[in-house]
Design a protein around this motif. Structure first.
Motif, PDB file in Angstrom:
ATOM      1  N   LEU A 179       2.483  -6.708  -0.845  1.00 10.43           N
ATOM      2  CA  LEU A 179       1.405  -7.111  -1.746  1.00 10.43           C
ATOM      3  C   LEU A 179       2.036  -7.604  -3.041  1.00 10.43           C
ATOM      4  CD1 LEU A 179      -1.190  -4.197  -1.349  1.00 10.43           C
ATOM      5  CD2 LEU A 179      -1.134  -6.382  -0.132  1.00 10.43           C
ATOM      6  N   LEU A 180       1.897  -8.888  -3.328  1.00 12.82           N
ATOM      7  CA  LEU A 180       2.443  -9.477  -4.547  1.00 12.82           C
ATOM      8  C   LEU A 180       1.278  -9.892  -5.442  1.00 12.82           C
ATOM      9  CD1 LEU A 180       5.276 -11.690  -3.005  1.00 12.82           C
ATOM     10  CD2 LEU A 180       5.357  -9.283  -3.704  1.00 12.82           C
ATOM     11  N   ASP A 181       1.113  -9.176  -6.557  1.00 17.00           N
ATOM     12  CA  ASP A 181      -0.023  -9.391  -7.458  1.00 17.00           C
ATOM     13  C   ASP A 181      -1.341  -9.276  -6.715  1.00 17.00           C
ATOM     14  OD1 ASP A 181       1.405  -9.718  -9.792  1.00 17.00           O
ATOM     15  OD2 ASP A 181       1.698 -11.855  -9.476  1.00 17.00           O
ATOM     16  N   ALA A 182      -1.398  -8.390  -5.749  1.00 12.43           N
ATOM     17  CA  ALA A 182      -2.599  -8.230  -4.933  1.00 12.43           C
ATOM     18  C   ALA A 182      -3.105  -6.796  -4.936  1.00 12.43           C
ATOM     19  CB  ALA A 182      -2.324  -8.683  -3.505  1.00 12.43           C
ATOM     20  N   GLY A 183      -2.586  -5.973  -5.841  1.00 11.76           N
ATOM     21  CA  GLY A 183      -3.032  -4.592  -5.905  1.00 11.76           C
ATOM     22  C   GLY A 183      -1.972  -3.641  -5.377  1.00 11.76           C
ATOM     23  N   PRO A 184      -2.383  -2.395  -5.124  1.00 16.81           N
ATOM     24  CA  PRO A 184      -3.770  -1.910  -5.180  1.00 16.81           C
ATOM     25  C   PRO A 184      -4.204  -1.488  -6.587  1.00 16.81           C
ATOM     26  CG  PRO A 184      -2.340  -0.175  -4.373  1.00 16.81           C
ATOM     27  CD  PRO A 184      -1.466  -1.393  -4.570  1.00 16.81           C
ATOM     28  N   ILE A 185      -5.522  -1.462  -6.788  1.00 18.82           N
ATOM     29  CA  ILE A 185      -6.108  -0.989  -8.029  1.00 18.82           C
ATOM     30  C   ILE A 185      -6.965   0.239  -7.726  1.00 18.82           C
ATOM     31  CG2 ILE A 185      -6.089  -3.254  -9.119  1.00 18.82           C
ATOM     32  CD1 ILE A 185      -9.021  -3.553  -8.392  1.00 18.82           C
ATOM     33  N   MET A 186      -7.325   0.967  -8.746  1.00 18.33           N
ATOM     34  CA  MET A 186      -8.111   2.178  -8.565  1.00 18.33           C
ATOM     35  C   MET A 186      -9.495   1.857  -8.009  1.00 18.33           C
ATOM     36  SD  MET A 186      -6.219   4.709  -9.236  1.00 18.33           S
ATOM     37  CE  MET A 186      -7.469   5.981  -9.293  1.00 18.33           C
ATOM     38  N   SER A 187     -10.001   2.760  -7.191  1.00 18.55           N
ATOM     39  CA  SER A 187     -11.324   2.608  -6.619  1.00 18.55           C
ATOM     40  C   SER A 187     -12.366   3.297  -7.485  1.00 18.55           C
ATOM     41  CB  SER A 187     -11.367   3.201  -5.208  1.00 18.55           C
ATOM     42  OG  SER A 187     -10.348   2.688  -4.389  1.00 18.55           O
TER      43      SER A 187
END
Length: 212
Positions: A179-187
């Motif tokens: 994942l390149l600049d694709a996350g993950p982010i918090m849910s």
């Protein structure tokens, strides 16, 4: 196409003009960068394959959005791909600082949700349909959103952590995850559907990069 008969087809499609402009490479050396079959320039997929991707086994498409736009392209990506084993789509932008540069959006469900043999998937610089059923039974998954995240009008295509865990659960034989600049982010609490722990017995290549 006619000579292929009923045999599975492997295709590679690339917009050479955009490729050489981006990499500042001379046309004279272009043969060094080509592997596998090539259609040059990028053709309307629906025109080339009127039955859709039914007979396609592997597909690598690299182009600018201007050559992939149009209803015929969306129709092609909306049709079932029962034999597809490997699919890579890379959309290159002409100018990352062009606010008006359009975003290529894949249909959802991608390939009508019918890719029973798909094992390798790469989506680069497209609006990723994270809720698509295509993220199942993969061995290799590569998502890159670097260019679209650095537009003057950036589009956040990052996956949230619980959706990523769902994908890992749905891909029990996953070996490579990039994942390149694709996350993950918090849910958000409403997005949490599974435990925060998953088993990935075969996952040996893991790469996350963030450049924000």
């Amino acid at each position: 196409m006619e000579r292929s008969g009923k045999r599975p087809i492997e295709i590679a499609v690339r917009d050479d003009e955009a490729f050489f402009r981006k990499h500042k490479t001379s046309q004279v050396t272009k043969g060094r960068h080509i592997t596998g079959p090539l259609f040059d320039p990028v053709l309307a997929m629906q025109t080339l394959f009127p039955q859709g991707p039914l007979a396609i086994k592997t597909a690598r498409i690299s182009s600018t959005f201007k050559l992939l736009s149009g209803e015929h392209q969306v129709t092609f990506f909306s049709m079932p791909a029962p034999l597809l084993e490997s699919f890579v789509l890379n959309i290159a932008t002409i100018d990352n600082h062009d606010r008006g540069w359009p975003m290529f959006q894949l249909p959802s469900p991608l390939f009508d949700g019918h890719t029973p043999n798909l094992r390798k998937l790469g989506l680069l610089n497209v609006d990723v349909p994270w809720n698509s059923s295509i993220f199942k039974n993969l061995t290799t998954l590569r998502i890159e959103c670097t260019e679209i995240n650095h537009r003057l009008d950036p589009i956040d295509c990052r996956v949230d952590v619980h959706r990523l865990l769902d994908i890992i659960c749905d891909c029990p034989h996953l070996i490579t995850l990039v994942l390149l600049d694709a996350g993950p982010i918090m849910s958000t609490p409403a997005q949490e559907t599974r435990s925060s722990q998953v088993i990935a017995r075969h996952l040996t290549n893991l790469r996350f990069e963030v450049d924000w």
